[in-house]
Design a protein around this motif. Structure first.
Motif, PDB file in Angstrom:
ATOM      1  N   ILE A   1     -10.704  -2.009   4.514  1.00 51.55           N
ATOM      2  CA  ILE A   1     -10.111  -2.607   5.714  1.00 51.55           C
ATOM      3  C   ILE A   1      -9.286  -3.831   5.325  1.00 51.55           C
ATOM      4  O   ILE A   1      -8.145  -4.006   5.753  1.00 51.55           O
ATOM      5  CB  ILE A   1     -11.198  -2.994   6.735  1.00 51.55           C
ATOM      6  N   GLN A   2      -9.853  -4.661   4.455  1.00 53.31           N
ATOM      7  CA  GLN A   2      -9.124  -5.859   4.035  1.00 53.31           C
ATOM      8  C   GLN A   2      -7.875  -5.488   3.239  1.00 53.31           C
ATOM      9  O   GLN A   2      -6.835  -6.127   3.370  1.00 53.31           O
ATOM     10  CB  GLN A   2     -10.029  -6.782   3.216  1.00 53.31           C
ATOM     11  N   MET A   3      -7.970  -4.454   2.428  1.00 49.98           N
ATOM     12  CA  MET A   3      -6.807  -3.965   1.684  1.00 49.98           C
ATOM     13  C   MET A   3      -5.679  -3.614   2.645  1.00 49.98           C
ATOM     14  O   MET A   3      -4.520  -3.993   2.438  1.00 49.98           O
ATOM     15  CB  MET A   3      -7.178  -2.692   0.914  1.00 49.98           C
ATOM     16  N   GLN A   4      -6.029  -2.893   3.694  1.00 51.23           N
ATOM     17  CA  GLN A   4      -5.011  -2.481   4.661  1.00 51.23           C
ATOM     18  C   GLN A   4      -4.388  -3.688   5.347  1.00 51.23           C
ATOM     19  O   GLN A   4      -3.174  -3.775   5.501  1.00 51.23           O
ATOM     20  CB  GLN A   4      -5.640  -1.555   5.711  1.00 51.23           C
ATOM     21  N   ILE A   5      -5.251  -4.614   5.749  1.00 50.58           N
ATOM     22  CA  ILE A   5      -4.752  -5.798   6.445  1.00 50.58           C
ATOM     23  C   ILE A   5      -3.835  -6.616   5.544  1.00 50.58           C
ATOM     24  O   ILE A   5      -2.732  -7.003   5.925  1.00 50.58           O
ATOM     25  CB  ILE A   5      -5.927  -6.671   6.933  1.00 50.58           C
ATOM     26  N   LEU A   6      -4.283  -6.840   4.312  1.00 50.82           N
ATOM     27  CA  LEU A   6      -3.502  -7.680   3.407  1.00 50.82           C
ATOM     28  C   LEU A   6      -2.187  -7.012   3.017  1.00 50.82           C
ATOM     29  O   LEU A   6      -1.152  -7.672   2.913  1.00 50.82           O
ATOM     30  CB  LEU A   6      -4.320  -8.010   2.157  1.00 50.82           C
ATOM     31  N   ARG A   7      -2.228  -5.704   2.846  1.00 49.10           N
ATOM     32  CA  ARG A   7      -0.989  -5.016   2.473  1.00 49.10           C
ATOM     33  C   ARG A   7       0.009  -5.063   3.615  1.00 49.10           C
ATOM     34  O   ARG A   7       1.202  -5.213   3.422  1.00 49.10           O
ATOM     35  CB  ARG A   7      -1.282  -3.558   2.118  1.00 49.10           C
ATOM     36  N   ARG A   8      -0.519  -4.921   4.815  1.00 48.95           N
ATOM     37  CA  ARG A   8       0.363  -4.991   5.972  1.00 48.95           C
ATOM     38  C   ARG A   8       0.980  -6.376   6.108  1.00 48.95           C
ATOM     39  O   ARG A   8       2.166  -6.522   6.378  1.00 48.95           O
ATOM     40  CB  ARG A   8      -0.423  -4.653   7.224  1.00 48.95           C
ATOM     41  N   ALA A   9       0.135  -7.379   5.897  1.00 47.59           N
ATOM     42  CA  ALA A   9       0.639  -8.746   5.996  1.00 47.59           C
ATOM     43  C   ALA A   9       1.726  -8.977   4.946  1.00 47.59           C
ATOM     44  O   ALA A   9       2.777  -9.550   5.234  1.00 47.59           O
ATOM     45  CB  ALA A   9      -0.503  -9.736   5.827  1.00 47.59           C
ATOM     46  N   ASN A  10       1.506  -8.490   3.721  1.00 52.86           N
ATOM     47  CA  ASN A  10       2.503  -8.633   2.653  1.00 52.86           C
ATOM     48  C   ASN A  10       3.808  -7.956   3.024  1.00 52.86           C
ATOM     49  O   ASN A  10       4.886  -8.515   2.853  1.00 52.86           O
ATOM     50  CB  ASN A  10       1.998  -8.011   1.348  1.00 52.86           C
ATOM     51  N   ALA A  11       3.656  -6.745   3.549  1.00 48.48           N
ATOM     52  CA  ALA A  11       4.852  -5.982   3.892  1.00 48.48           C
ATOM     53  C   ALA A  11       5.645  -6.715   4.962  1.00 48.48           C
ATOM     54  O   ALA A  11       6.867  -6.802   4.900  1.00 48.48           O
ATOM     55  CB  ALA A  11       4.458  -4.593   4.389  1.00 48.48           C
ATOM     56  N   ARG A  12       4.934  -7.263   5.929  1.00 48.09           N
ATOM     57  CA  ARG A  12       5.646  -7.938   6.997  1.00 48.09           C
ATOM     58  C   ARG A  12       6.345  -9.197   6.499  1.00 48.09           C
ATOM     59  O   ARG A  12       7.462  -9.498   6.873  1.00 48.09           O
ATOM     60  CB  ARG A  12       4.706  -8.281   8.135  1.00 48.09           C
ATOM     61  N   LYS A  13       5.645  -9.893   5.620  1.00 44.67           N
ATOM     62  CA  LYS A  13       6.255 -11.112   5.090  1.00 44.67           C
ATOM     63  C   LYS A  13       7.536 -10.795   4.342  1.00 44.67           C
ATOM     64  O   LYS A  13       8.477 -11.575   4.348  1.00 44.67           O
ATOM     65  CB  LYS A  13       5.269 -11.855   4.198  1.00 44.67           C
ATOM     66  N   GLN A  14       7.572  -9.635   3.685  1.00 43.74           N
ATOM     67  CA  GLN A  14       8.784  -9.286   2.950  1.00 43.74           C
ATOM     68  C   GLN A  14       9.892  -8.816   3.874  1.00 43.74           C
ATOM     69  O   GLN A  14      11.051  -9.086   3.653  1.00 43.74           O
ATOM     70  CB  GLN A  14       8.479  -8.182   1.929  1.00 43.74           C
TER      71      GLN A  14
END
Ligand code: ADP
Ligand code: MG
Length: 694
Positions: free
Chosen positions: A225-238
């Motif tokens: 779950i944390q992997m998904q959240i963090l990856r999404r956050a990274n993607a959005r930041k980019q």
């Protein structure tokens, strides 16, 4: 369906009741608790308060009563020292044929009292020589959840257990379940592999191994779950670009140096700084500001709005109720008066003509700040260049509503959501894992903690005496009721009855009372509210409409009727309506005399703590995350099978830290040893409801 002991009828039930469609899904139906069957008892050592126990002994006689469906079967069971009665109401024939007098059995069940005698109803009886194979080495047995429907069709806990046993002994006999975490992760945390874990969760070899396997499954669940959240956050930041508010200009500086009504607290300054960093970074800001009631979020919001204005952008502030929106409007427009800024209010009760004029001037950019309720979300409301959207008391809004607000621009505005419901860290990390969080953890100086007192409803006289004394000092009081209309449980206080009663206790002309509730026309509500704000009335009788944001610093007493009906966080919110000035304030929690121990415990938490975070942690433990205010509207974005956010905060933290370190090293998960993670994420993604996160 084709598995031994299942068949089409049970397969259909498993599908409809447990959402099991195949063998693998069946393996993920875990026991919800375990019973320890490594201990044996003697009859003399148990009584009606004992929980499940097991006893070795034999049946010495059967007696049967009645016939047909009325038939009951009694047996006398001896442990070679004493005897106890056994009773069956169902399956009498089957039991009578199966069980033999004089054979040695292990009895397992929960004792209860029947006609003053200890007995076991529908106990398990297994021949002593079979018990070992049944329980495995550990003597620890899983208990599975079954629904009423399943029980009716005889798909009991035991049958579920047998089905899983069959899967292991037949289908998976020479098969090792493939691993779902990379080897280096297992190694680093000393976790058992998936195959061992799943087998042990169903048939534990020992208590210690069971605990390690449970840890592994929880860790894995939270890790992904944390992997998904963090990856999404990274993607959005980019990908999502944000407006750049590069300057602090005239509005901000002028207000800060010349018109600030009080010195900002350190926490307020820090949060404003965090926002400043966000809005000049070139990325879209998505920040949650948490701050206990009275911590001064409004002023922080205003300072951020001024930054937007200094950069030639518009800003909006949305609040969940009209009362709150109008209060923000009058407070903010008053503070901004000397700066000549165009501020307007738009709510459901804004008149047509004014509404049209507001929309026009919003679209042409004349209006710089718009404050309002849900009315702001209407499609007709268009902006010239909305740069910052602030949502107060965000948990009151649905997710879709919030999303609508930032859909109003082609480029999304910076978003600030504010909440006084202190969401416990563990929950925030999962719910808002991709939001940045700022905390205002300091109250303005001079505040005294609110004294909270619990009274039962047969001792309210002194409470009213106290209110009279406070009113004599020029102060005001709130009385809050949970309901407007008579509820079915007639013993709960009713607002209108309560109002009449209070009118007798506090009669005119000496006292003046207002009443507000959610079902009143807005104009009446505002009128009554305004009387209280102006000090024309001394007591405001209300429902929870006053829960959020209402600010009358002169009010010093809060009485909450039927306090047992409110959640702890809600009580804390309500209590926050007083204690907003520098004088001592008081909160009385009134509960029924017939209180449960749970009520007692909850009231004790309220009287002993004024820390919103501690209270909401306690609320989370008592009620579970699904019920926590802040998650009710949107629901949880995912379902946890293993982990429990109230208890597994540390595992969550470890999983999050580890997920983050992996992504720092390998952001796109391209390394060979992270391949399992990538594959698992692809498999799991659809299970996650992103829509529930703003
Ligand atoms: P909340 O965080 O609950 O929304 P408010 O913004 O309504 O709190 O502020 C609560 C009260 O504290 C208001 O009366 C406000 O004017 C006052 N206040 C805010 N900041 C300060 C400060 N730095 N010093 C003194 N009083 C403050
Ligand atoms: Mg507020």
């Amino acid at each position: 369906m084709y598995l031994k002991g299942v068949g089409p009828q049970r397969a259909a039930l498993l599908q409809s009741e447990l959402k099991v469609n195949n063998l693998e899904e069946m393996l993920y139906v875990f026991p919800f608790r375990y019973v320890d069957r490594s201990k044996y008892y003697f009859i003399k050592d148990i009584d009606a308060t004992s929980s499940y126990v097991q006893i070795v002994g034999e049946i010495i006689r059967f007696t049967s009563h009645g016939t047909g469906t009325q038939q009951k079967l009694f047996a006398t069971f001896s442990d070679y020292h004493n005897t106890v009665d056994l009773v069956w109401f169902k399956g009498v024939k089957y039991i009578e044929n199966k069980l033999k007098i004089g054979e040695k059995y292990v009895l397992y069940g929960k004792p209860s009292l029947y006609n003053g005698k200890l007995n076991f109803t529908h106990p398990d009886l297994d021949p002593v020589d079979e018990i070992e194979t049944k329980l495995g080495n550990g003597g620890i047995q899983g208990v599975y959840n079954t629904t009423e429907k399943m029980k009716k069709c005889n798909l009991t806990n035991k049958v579920v257990q047998n089905i899983i046993q069959t899967i292991f002994s037949q289908e998976l006999k020479n098969y090792h379940l493939p691993e779902t975490l990379p080897a280096y992760v297992l190694q680093q945390f000393g976790l058992p592999n998936l195959d061992t874990s799943i087998r042990n969760l169903h048939f534990p070899e020992s208590n210690i191994l069971l605990q390690r396997c449970q840890f592994r499954m929880k860790f894995e669940e939270l890790f992904y779950i944390q992997m998904q959240i963090l990856r999404r956050a990274n993607a959005r930041k980019q990908s999502v670009q944000g407006f750049i508010f590069s300057r602090i200009g005239e509005y901000f500086n002028n207000f800060y140096h010349n018109h600030l009504p009080f010195e900002l607290t350190g926490a307020q300054k820090r949060v404003i700084k965090e926002v400043r960093e966000d809005v000049r970074s070139g990325r879209q800001m998505n920040r949650l500001i948490q701050g206990d009631v009275g911590s001064g979020k409004t002023l922080v919001a205003l300072m951020c709005i001024l930054i937007a204005l200094d950069n030639q952008f518009q800003a909006c502030l949305m609040a969940p109720t009209e009362i709150l929106a109008s209060q923000h409007y009058s407070g903010i427009s008053q503070m901004l008066q000397p700066l000549g800024i165009q501020v307007r209010l738009l709510t459901g009760s804004t008149k047509m003509k004014e509404r049209r004029e507001i929309m026009e001037n919003l679209e042409n950019g004349t209006i710089q700040i718009i404050i309002g309720t849900h009315a702001l979300l209407e499609d007709k409301v268009k902006f010239h260049n909305l740069g910052l959207a602030i949502i107060d008391e965000q948990h009151r809004f649905g997710v879709a509503q919030r999303a609508k607000l930032w859909g109003k621009n082609s480029c999304p505005p910076h978003v600030l959501v504010m909440t006084a419901t202190p969401i416990p860290r563990t929950l925030a990390m999962t719910l808002y894992g991709d939001l940045d969080i700022s905390v205002i953890d300091e109250l303005p100086p001079g505040r005294q903690p609110i004294q909270t007192i619990h009274r039962t409803d047969n001792h309210v006289g002194p409470v009213y005496d106290f209110v009279r004394k406070e009113i004599a000092k020029g102060r005001q009081a709130y009385v809050v009721y949970p309901l407007i209309k008579e509820s079915e449980a007639a013993d709960f206080q009713n607002l209108e009855d309560g109002f009449k009663k209070l009118q007798q206790i506090f009669p005119e002309p000496q006292y003046h009372l207002s009443m507000v509730h959610g079902q009143m026309p807005n104009a009446d509500k505002d009128y009554e509210m305004q009387k209280f704000v102006n000090g024309q009335t001394q007591i405001l009788v209300a429902t929870t409409v006053i829960e959020v944001g209402v600010n009358v610093p002169n009010a010093s007493v809060m009485i909450i009727e039927s306090a047992e009906r409110f959640g702890l966080s809600q009580l804390h919110q309500l209590r926050g309506r007083v204690g907003r000035g520098s004088d001592q304030s008081y909160c009385f929690l009134i509960t029924s005399v017939k209180q449960t121990s749970a009520t007692r415990e909850r009231m004790d938490i309220m009287t002993s703590s004024t820390d919103g975070f501690a209270i909401s942690e306690a609320d989370l433990k008592l009620r579970g995350p699904g019920d926590l205010e802040g998650t009710q509207q949107s629901g949880m974005p995912f379902e946890l099978k293993m982990a429990d956010l109230a208890r597994d905060g540390q595992i969550l933290q470890a999983a999050r830290d580890f997920a983050r370190s992996i992504l720092e090293d390998d952001p796109n998960l391209e390394k060979e040893n992270n391949r399992i993670i990538k594959d698992q994420l692809a498999l799991r993604a659809p299970a996650f409801n992103w829509g529930a996160i703003s």
